[in-house]
Motif scaffolding. Structure first.
Motif, PDB file in Angstrom:
ATOM      1  N   ALA A  93       0.846  -1.198   0.000  1.00  0.00           N
ATOM      2  CA  ALA A  93       0.000   0.000   0.000  1.00  0.00           C
ATOM      3  C   ALA A  93       0.879   1.245   0.000  1.00  0.00           C
ATOM      4  N   GLN A  94       0.318   2.357  -0.497  1.00  0.00           N
ATOM      5  CA  GLN A  94       1.081   3.584  -0.627  1.00  0.00           C
ATOM      6  C   GLN A  94       1.087   4.420   0.649  1.00  0.00           C
ATOM      7  N   ASP A  95       0.390   3.969   1.676  1.00  0.00           N
ATOM      8  CA  ASP A  95       0.411   4.644   2.981  1.00  0.00           C
ATOM      9  C   ASP A  95       0.371   3.595   4.076  1.00  0.00           C
ATOM     10  N   SER A  96       0.354   4.050   5.324  1.00  0.00           N
ATOM     11  CA  SER A  96       0.427   3.136   6.468  1.00  0.00           C
ATOM     12  C   SER A  96      -0.941   2.744   7.012  1.00  0.00           C
ATOM     13  N   ALA A  97      -2.007   3.143   6.351  1.00  0.00           N
ATOM     14  CA  ALA A  97      -3.350   2.869   6.883  1.00  0.00           C
ATOM     15  C   ALA A  97      -3.608   1.376   7.045  1.00  0.00           C
ATOM     16  N   PHE A  98      -3.193   0.571   6.058  1.00  0.00           N
ATOM     17  CA  PHE A  98      -3.407  -0.879   6.119  1.00  0.00           C
ATOM     18  C   PHE A  98      -2.631  -1.471   7.296  1.00  0.00           C
ATOM     19  N   THR A  99      -1.356  -1.058   7.440  1.00  0.00           N
ATOM     20  CA  THR A  99      -0.533  -1.594   8.535  1.00  0.00           C
ATOM     21  C   THR A  99      -1.121  -1.243   9.892  1.00  0.00           C
ATOM     22  N   GLU A 100      -1.584  -0.002  10.050  1.00  0.00           N
ATOM     23  CA  GLU A 100      -2.172   0.411  11.325  1.00  0.00           C
ATOM     24  C   GLU A 100      -3.456  -0.377  11.616  1.00  0.00           C
ATOM     25  N   ALA A 101      -4.237  -0.636  10.586  1.00  0.00           N
ATOM     26  CA  ALA A 101      -5.468  -1.422  10.780  1.00  0.00           C
ATOM     27  C   ALA A 101      -5.140  -2.857  11.211  1.00  0.00           C
ATOM     28  N   LEU A 102      -4.074  -3.402  10.641  1.00  0.00           N
ATOM     29  CA  LEU A 102      -3.666  -4.755  11.038  1.00  0.00           C
ATOM     30  C   LEU A 102      -3.251  -4.805  12.499  1.00  0.00           C
ATOM     31  N   VAL A 103      -2.562  -3.756  12.951  1.00  0.00           N
ATOM     32  CA  VAL A 103      -2.160  -3.704  14.354  1.00  0.00           C
ATOM     33  C   VAL A 103      -3.399  -3.664  15.255  1.00  0.00           C
ATOM     34  N   ARG A 104      -4.396  -2.853  14.873  1.00  0.00           N
ATOM     35  CA  ARG A 104      -5.630  -2.791  15.670  1.00  0.00           C
ATOM     36  C   ARG A 104      -6.365  -4.129  15.638  1.00  0.00           C
ATOM     37  N   TRP A 105      -6.361  -4.766  14.466  1.00  0.00           N
ATOM     38  CA  TRP A 105      -7.045  -6.067  14.361  1.00  0.00           C
ATOM     39  C   TRP A 105      -6.359  -7.123  15.232  1.00  0.00           C
ATOM     40  N   THR A 106      -5.041  -7.061  15.337  1.00  0.00           N
ATOM     41  CA  THR A 106      -4.314  -8.009  16.191  1.00  0.00           C
ATOM     42  C   THR A 106      -4.743  -7.865  17.647  1.00  0.00           C
ATOM     43  N   ALA A 107      -4.987  -6.617  18.076  1.00  0.00           N
ATOM     44  CA  ALA A 107      -5.417  -6.385  19.455  1.00  0.00           C
ATOM     45  C   ALA A 107      -6.883  -6.750  19.656  1.00  0.00           C
ATOM     46  N   GLU A 108      -7.703  -6.563  18.605  1.00  0.00           N
ATOM     47  CA  GLU A 108      -9.134  -6.852  18.696  1.00  0.00           C
ATOM     48  C   GLU A 108      -9.543  -7.719  17.503  1.00  0.00           C
ATOM     49  N   PRO A 109      -9.191  -9.008  17.540  1.00  0.00           N
ATOM     50  CA  PRO A 109      -9.394  -9.859  16.353  1.00  0.00           C
ATOM     51  C   PRO A 109     -10.851 -10.095  15.985  1.00  0.00           C
ATOM     52  N   MET A 110     -11.799  -9.852  16.894  1.00  0.00           N
ATOM     53  CA  MET A 110     -13.210 -10.085  16.576  1.00  0.00           C
ATOM     54  C   MET A 110     -13.913  -8.811  16.133  1.00  0.00           C
ATOM     55  N   SER A 111     -13.165  -7.716  15.972  1.00  0.00           N
ATOM     56  CA  SER A 111     -13.759  -6.451  15.548  1.00  0.00           C
ATOM     57  C   SER A 111     -13.649  -6.298  14.035  1.00  0.00           C
ATOM     58  N   VAL A 112     -14.485  -5.424  13.491  1.00  0.00           N
ATOM     59  CA  VAL A 112     -14.450  -5.096  12.065  1.00  0.00           C
ATOM     60  C   VAL A 112     -13.751  -3.750  11.913  1.00  0.00           C
ATOM     61  N   HIS A 113     -12.771  -3.671  11.020  1.00  0.00           N
ATOM     62  CA  HIS A 113     -11.995  -2.450  10.820  1.00  0.00           C
ATOM     63  C   HIS A 113     -12.130  -2.019   9.358  1.00  0.00           C
ATOM     64  N   THR A 114     -12.525  -0.755   9.147  1.00  0.00           N
ATOM     65  CA  THR A 114     -12.704  -0.214   7.805  1.00  0.00           C
ATOM     66  C   THR A 114     -11.817   1.026   7.636  1.00  0.00           C
ATOM     67  N   PHE A 115     -11.172   1.160   6.488  1.00  0.00           N
ATOM     68  CA  PHE A 115     -10.268   2.280   6.236  1.00  0.00           C
ATOM     69  C   PHE A 115     -10.089   2.434   4.733  1.00  0.00           C
ATOM     70  N   GLU A 116      -9.394   3.523   4.369  1.00  0.00           N
ATOM     71  CA  GLU A 116      -9.074   3.760   2.960  1.00  0.00           C
ATOM     72  C   GLU A 116      -7.562   3.740   2.790  1.00  0.00           C
ATOM     73  N   THR A 117      -7.125   3.290   1.633  1.00  0.00           N
ATOM     74  CA  THR A 117      -5.701   3.289   1.320  1.00  0.00           C
ATOM     75  C   THR A 117      -5.522   3.365  -0.191  1.00  0.00           C
ATOM     76  N   LEU A 118      -4.285   3.529  -0.600  1.00  0.00           N
ATOM     77  CA  LEU A 118      -3.990   3.724  -2.017  1.00  0.00           C
ATOM     78  C   LEU A 118      -3.112   2.594  -2.539  1.00  0.00           C
ATOM     79  N   TYR A 119      -3.538   2.011  -3.637  1.00  0.00           N
ATOM     80  CA  TYR A 119      -2.740   0.998  -4.327  1.00  0.00           C
ATOM     81  C   TYR A 119      -2.540   1.456  -5.772  1.00  0.00           C
ATOM     82  N   GLN A 120      -1.330   1.408  -6.213  1.00  0.00           N
ATOM     83  CA  GLN A 120      -1.035   1.703  -7.628  1.00  0.00           C
ATOM     84  C   GLN A 120      -0.841   0.373  -8.351  1.00  0.00           C
TER      85      GLN A 120
END
Length: 516
Positions: A449-476
């Motif tokens: 990904a072109q920014d860190s949004a995906f990585t940050e969402a993965l970190v949050r998901w690791t802490a709360e694996p049963m939660s749903v996480h939605t975000f935007e990111t850029l892929y070229q």
């Protein structure tokens, strides 16, 4: 002292010691608390009476006791001999669980006949005795009355041998029943000698029977109590292997039924599966001579139907004569029957039945315990099959959905490895990774990904694996994407899979083409 008298004295002395030892073992291990144990206690007591009377009469002949004492002891030998026969019959019937047929009545009738004949026995005697009585007394022949009583004894001995042969497979303790059968055969042989000496020999050889019974008791209850249940543990272990096997439901249930049949020592075990809320279908049957798999019964119909209706175990002494039998099973030669419900969360998912194809047996509490022991295994197999069918249907539905959706969908396992994708996701992966690439991990996908949004969402998901996480990111060269991380339960208490849904944003409205 003659050799025969010395043999009778020594052999019966040893026999009494052995028999009294068995008597103490029965009392010490409280075997008298069970019906079979009480029958064993009666047999051992009768043996002790016969051996004790033979020992005393041999002692009386050695010490020149009075004739009245010797004749009284002779009557005790006769009584003990017949009691050994009747208690042997009762023990085999108890071990075969056939005490509710006509056999017990025959046992009591024989004892009653012996009591009624006592005046005639005392008046006329059973043996031709020469006066004065000496060691030759043991060679005395039968009187006519003695021959009548000997004939009755032979008839009862034939009953003992027949019961042992006919019900051998149903007898719970063959190690105990074997010596009893041997004793009956020996008694039949000694009666054929036509002399008092033959009856006295029964007491001596009864000592060997006592030793074998002692071996049975020691092996069963004293050496290692856990070894007495090796067969149970082995059967339970084998039945549990079906949980992780790839066997079909009917094959797995047939295996559980066979283990239950062997432990219950019965003829037929069948398993019926609930088909909807009001019907059962036979899916497995062991040793069925008539094919019944596929037959159905309605709720309230027959034994299994009533068990489904009442959610309670039921026993029937004779299914063929039972008014509630199912019409579709009239061709089955069932006699004693036992039925146990298979329950999951308060609902009957099936029924397991046990049937005897020969008359004479009545199912006991022990037999019900055996079926109740295997009932959870059958229930688990049924629910496992249902869950697998539901999972297969859900997976087919899931594949149909993701194949036609406009979003890219990727599923990763708990370690981050890619499990499956839909066609749009496969196109995205080719665009993002350019060259041919092994299936990427979730970390590799986030790193592109072109920014860190995906990585940050993965970190949050690791802490709360049963939660749903939605975000935007850029892929070229795809452009801006709305991404959603959704947990996918796997059935494990610790691990979940992760679904990544990637939706391209509408360039005119900055909104995703579809709503998550």
């Amino acid at each position: 002292m003659s050799a025969s008298l010395l043999f009778a004295l020594v052999s019966n002395l040893l026999a009494v010691v052995f028999t009294l030892s068995v008597l103490l073992l029965v009392l010490f291990w409280q075997q008298w608390r069970t019906s079979t144990g009480r029958a064993l206690l009666q047999l051992v007591s009768s043996l002790a009476l016969l051996q004790g009377a033979t020992l005393l009469i041999a002692t009386g002949l050695w010490t020149d006791a009075s004739e009245s004492v010797l004749k009284a002891l002779l009557s005790l030998i006769v009584i003990g001999f017949f009691l050994v026969i009747s208690t042997s019959l009762a023990l085999l019937l108890r071990a075969a669980q056939a005490m509710k047929e006509a056999w017990p009545l025959l046992c009591r009738s024989g004892i009653a006949a012996l009591v009624v004949l006592q005046p005639a026995i005392w008046k006329h005697g059973l043996f031709v005795l020469n006066s004065p009585l000496d060691a030759t007394m043991l060679d005395s022949a039968y009187t006519p009355l003695g021959k009548v009583l000997a004939s009755i004894c032979v008839v009862y001995l034939m009953m003992v041998i027949y019961v042992g042969w006919h019900y051998w497979r149903q007898i719970d303790t063959p190690l105990m029943a074997g010596p009893v059968l041997g004793l009956a055969i020996l008694q039949t042989i000694t009666l054929s000698t036509g002399t008092l000496h033959g009856l006295a020999l029964t007491g001596a050889f009864g000592g060997i029977v006592s030793l074998l019974l002692a071996y049975y008791l020691v092996r069963e209850f004293q050496i290692a109590p856990q070894e007495a249940h090796v067969g149970w543990v082995s059967a339970i272990h084998d039945a549990s292997q079906a949980f992780t096997s790839d066997l079909s439901l009917d094959t797995a249930l047939a295996g559980v039924a066979e283990h239950a049949r062997r432990l219950a020592r019965t003829d037929v075990i069948s398993v019926l599966l609930a088909i909807g809320p009001d019907r059962l279908e036979v899916v497995a049957c062991t040793t069925c001579t008539t094919p019944i798999v596929g037959r159905q019964v309605r709720i309230g119909e027959g034994l299994a139907g009533r068990v489904m209706q009442t959610v309670q175990a039921m026993r029937v002494e004779n299914y063929r004569q039972w008014d509630g039998r199912a019409a579709d099973f009239n061709d089955m030669p069932y006699h004693a029957s036992l039925s146990i419900p298979l329950i999951h969360e308060g609902q009957v998912v099936g029924v397991i039945d046990a049937h005897e194809t020969k008359p004479g047996r009545v199912f006991s509490d022990r037999d019900q315990v055996v079926l109740e022991l295997f009932a959870p295994y059958a229930t688990i197999l049924i629910m496992k099959a249902r869950l697998e069918n539901e999972l297969s249907a859900a997976r087919a539905y899931f594949q149909a959905v993701i194949s036609h959706t406009t979003a890219a969908m990727l599923v990763f396992d708990s370690t981050g490895s890619l499990l499956e994708t839909n066609p749009i996701a496969q196109n995205y992966l080719r665009l993002v990774f350019h060259e041919a690439h092994t299936p990427p991990t979730i970390i590799e996908l986030a790193a592109r990904a072109q920014d860190s949004a995906f990585t940050e969402a993965l970190v949050r998901w690791t802490a709360e694996p049963m939660s749903v996480h939605t975000f935007e990111t850029l892929y070229q060269p795809i452009g801006r994407l709305t991404i959603q991380l959704q947990p996918v339960p796997t059935g494990s208490l610790r691990d979940t899979d992760l679904m990544v849904i990637m939706q391209a944003l509408n360039h005119n409205t900055s909104e995703p083409d579809t709503i998550f």
